[in-house]
Design an enzyme around this catalytic site. Sequence first.
Site, PDB file in Angstrom:
ATOM      1  N   ASP A 214       0.649  -1.174  -0.146  1.00 51.21           N
ATOM      2  CA  ASP A 214      -0.004   0.063  -0.037  1.00 51.21           C
ATOM      3  C   ASP A 214       1.128   1.430  -0.353  1.00 51.21           C
ATOM      4  O   ASP A 214       1.862   1.827   0.952  1.00 51.21           O
ATOM      5  CB  ASP A 214      -0.768   0.054   1.387  1.00 51.21           C
ATOM      6  CG  ASP A 214      -1.948   0.938   1.107  1.00 51.21           C
ATOM      7  OD1 ASP A 214      -1.891   1.997   0.546  1.00 51.21           O
ATOM      8  OD2 ASP A 214      -2.995   0.605   1.843  1.00 51.21           O
ATOM      9  N   HIS A 242      -2.956  -0.531  -1.858  1.00 53.18           N
ATOM     10  CA  HIS A 242      -4.307  -0.112  -1.893  1.00 53.18           C
ATOM     11  C   HIS A 242      -4.965  -0.258  -1.839  1.00 53.18           C
ATOM     12  O   HIS A 242      -6.468  -0.061  -1.900  1.00 53.18           O
ATOM     13  CB  HIS A 242      -3.919   2.030  -1.932  1.00 53.18           C
ATOM     14  CG  HIS A 242      -4.815   2.433  -0.734  1.00 53.18           C
ATOM     15  ND1 HIS A 242      -4.584   2.319   0.094  1.00 53.18           N
ATOM     16  CD2 HIS A 242      -5.744   3.611  -1.018  1.00 53.18           C
ATOM     17  CE1 HIS A 242      -5.644   3.048   1.525  1.00 53.18           C
ATOM     18  NE2 HIS A 242      -6.454   3.861   0.221  1.00 53.18           N
TER      19      HIS A 242
END
Length: 264
Positions: A214, A242
């Site tokens: 992420d 993400h």
Amino acid sequence: MAHPSIVIVPGAWHQPAHYQSLVDELAKVDYDAEAVSLPSLNSSPPHASWDQDAQAVRQVIMNKLDAGNDVIVIAHSFGGIAMSEGAKGLGKKDRDAQGLKGGIIKLVYMCAMALPEGQTHIGQLVPQTPEEEEMERQRQEMEAKLGGLDVTPDGAIALPKDLIHLVFYNRCDQKDIDRAVELLGTFPMGPMGVPATYTAYREIPSTYIVCKNDQALREPFQRRMIAQGQGCFEVEECEEGHSPFMSNPGFVVDCLRRAAGEKV
């Protein structure tokens, strides 16, 4: 026995259409899923708090509960705050104690904000370790290089659509990235500074999905929130960025099936 209904809470700047591939994959294994439209998205004037978002989440959950269904709620990114607030008092244990049918059996934080009462989104992201400080330095350096965020005349944040894929959609297919970027709206800064009023994961069983690559909510910040839970979270891990609901929806579906009690 019927599967629980799935309620999906989008992250900031995102709308239900971003999560359609996850909804479609869940339908293949006979799970009903619905993503919530957050009122703060494209709000004008921009909303000052997350309260209307929490109310919208709560309404969708209540629709499922009123139909007699149990519910699993999964939140992405900033949506963790609206999920937690909207879930107050709706856990299966609390509902059973009141003689009410249906309840939330699990909250799932998908690289999402899992805040203790009194904390804010902005406050949670203040670096607390040398590793986090270095990541913040890198973030500021990148922001300066790329030009940072755009702010509309009324104070909402508009993301740079030519660059945001580097942060939000790494590991996603290009065709999905193109569509996702076009779907992004504006989002106000105000809700990110409003403290949480309820530590939902202490009252309702919860899972945290750690996304190791992420670039928006970096792994150490995710791990710190898990640690703040002091053992409240079951933890799932993946190599995604993400947006695992786009890059690997099958993995997220399996997480939700395990949250429902299936052995997959």
